[in-house]
Design an enzyme around this catalytic site. Structure first.
Site, PDB file in Angstrom:
ATOM      1  N   ASP A 100       0.855  -1.183   0.000  1.00  0.00           N
ATOM      2  CA  ASP A 100       0.000   0.000   0.000  1.00  0.00           C
ATOM      3  C   ASP A 100       0.901   1.246   0.000  1.00  0.00           C
ATOM      4  O   ASP A 100       1.751   1.376  -0.866  1.00  0.00           O
ATOM      5  CB  ASP A 100      -0.953  -0.086   1.205  1.00  0.00           C
ATOM      6  CG  ASP A 100      -2.046   0.944   1.215  1.00  0.00           C
ATOM      7  OD1 ASP A 100      -3.044   0.766   0.500  1.00  0.00           O
ATOM      8  OD2 ASP A 100      -1.897   1.949   1.950  1.00  0.00           O
ATOM      9  N   TYR A 196      -2.757  10.789   2.562  1.00  0.00           N
ATOM     10  CA  TYR A 196      -3.506  11.122   1.349  1.00  0.00           C
ATOM     11  C   TYR A 196      -3.525  12.632   1.129  1.00  0.00           C
ATOM     12  O   TYR A 196      -3.339  13.118   0.013  1.00  0.00           O
ATOM     13  CB  TYR A 196      -4.944  10.594   1.466  1.00  0.00           C
ATOM     14  CG  TYR A 196      -5.019   9.098   1.540  1.00  0.00           C
ATOM     15  CD1 TYR A 196      -5.122   8.323   0.386  1.00  0.00           C
ATOM     16  CD2 TYR A 196      -4.979   8.438   2.767  1.00  0.00           C
ATOM     17  CE1 TYR A 196      -5.185   6.938   0.449  1.00  0.00           C
ATOM     18  CE2 TYR A 196      -5.043   7.056   2.833  1.00  0.00           C
ATOM     19  CZ  TYR A 196      -5.142   6.312   1.673  1.00  0.00           C
ATOM     20  OH  TYR A 196      -5.188   4.942   1.744  1.00  0.00           O
ATOM     21  N   HIS A 252      -7.069  -6.948  -0.487  1.00  0.00           N
ATOM     22  CA  HIS A 252      -5.962  -5.989  -0.534  1.00  0.00           C
ATOM     23  C   HIS A 252      -4.864  -6.343   0.460  1.00  0.00           C
ATOM     24  O   HIS A 252      -3.677  -6.121   0.193  1.00  0.00           O
ATOM     25  CB  HIS A 252      -6.524  -4.593  -0.255  1.00  0.00           C
ATOM     26  CG  HIS A 252      -5.510  -3.503  -0.246  1.00  0.00           C
ATOM     27  ND1 HIS A 252      -4.868  -3.059  -1.383  1.00  0.00           N
ATOM     28  CD2 HIS A 252      -5.007  -2.753   0.779  1.00  0.00           C
ATOM     29  CE1 HIS A 252      -4.036  -2.078  -1.071  1.00  0.00           C
ATOM     30  NE2 HIS A 252      -4.093  -1.880   0.237  1.00  0.00           N
TER      31      HIS A 252
END
Length: 279
Positions: A100, A196, A252
């Site tokens: 990730d 982010y 994921h």
């Protein structure tokens, strides 16, 4: 099987990491919304195979400091944290494994400081340029990111109904409770979301030095956020060996939900060449 819990001063913060085993060094970098504990099914296997395994909590996570400002989480600062950690531990070169955000950081380390990396394994997230150029379907998969970038709204949404949204992320038993425990303290969820908010430019094509070392990309077919194309196309940015591996029926968090397959691939790829572990 953790031999040592470390607290290291690096780049102006205190960074926590675990060190397990002896031998050539493997550095494991986690992503959102994890801590070093996401590697709990890899650490004993890799250490048992003769490696020293370093698994840090990245800034904002776990027992590592969480600076208060959004711009404290730009990837240049995260890279500096990691290089400072290696310097403090007198580790010259590592096998690098990222998942990730840890993969995105790993791609940058592999391209910008190749003298510190022997081999690189990217789980889930391909090269940033490959993601940016993967097309509309990939961009639709990442449509949650604008919400994550909305201060207050994202925190409220993720905490609502006893962290209901977070509980939908992974099928691994107990993982949601672990995330809840780690993100519940004041400021920790915001710190995780700041990755982010501080790095929106990653959505745009940028220029990076080409990766000249061996890379393996591992992708799982039940990943809702990242498609196969972005990982396969990462080969376009690698001058060294690029190996693509597709894992079936894993979400994921493939290092948890397909840990036997991931561990087998890691040992096969990283066991072929031993790096020097100290200056």
């Amino acid at each position: 099987m953790v031999d040592e819990s470390l607290m290291v001063n690096t780049n102006g913060i205190h960074m926590h990491a675990t060190s397990t085993g002896q031998g050539p060094v493997i550095l494991l970098l986690h992503g959102f919304p994890d801590t070093h504990l996401v590697w709990r099914k890899q650490v004993p296997v890799l250490a048992g195979a003769g490696f020293r395994v370093i698994a840090p909590d990245l800034r904002g996570y776990g027992r590592t400091d969480a600076p208060p400002h959004v711009l404290d989480y730009t990837l240049d600062k995260i890279r500096a944290d990691i290089l400072g950690l290696l310097d403090a531990l007198k580790i010259d070169k590592v096998h690098l494994v990222g998942h990730d955000w840890g993969s995105l950081i790993g791609w940058q380390l592999a391209s910008m400081v190749p003298t510190r990396i022997e081999r690189f394994v990217a789980l889930s997230a391909g090269h940033p340029m490959a993601i940016a150029r993967a097309g509309i379907l990939q961009h639709m998969r990442l449509s949650y990111i604008p919400m994550f970038c909305m201060p207050g709204i994202a925190e409220h949404t993720l905490r609502a109904a006893d962290w209901f949204a977070l509980r939908q992320f992974s099928s691994e038993p107990g993982q949601a409770e672990l995330w809840k425990r780690e993100l519940d303290p004041p400021g920790r969820l915001t710190a995780a979301l700041n990755y982010y908010r501080a790095n929106l430019k990653l959505a745009l094509p940028q220029s990076y030095p080409r990766v000249k070392l061996p890379v393996m990309g591992i992708w799982s077919d039940r990943d809702p956020a990242l498609g196969e194309k972005q990982m396969r196309d990462s080969a376009h940015y690698v001058d060294g060996e690029f190996r693509f591996e597709r894992i079936h029926d894993a979400d994921h968090w493939l290092q948890l939900t397909a840990h036997d397959k991931v561990n087998t691939l890691l040992l096969d790829f990283l066991g072929t060449k031993k790096p020097q572990s100290t200056f």
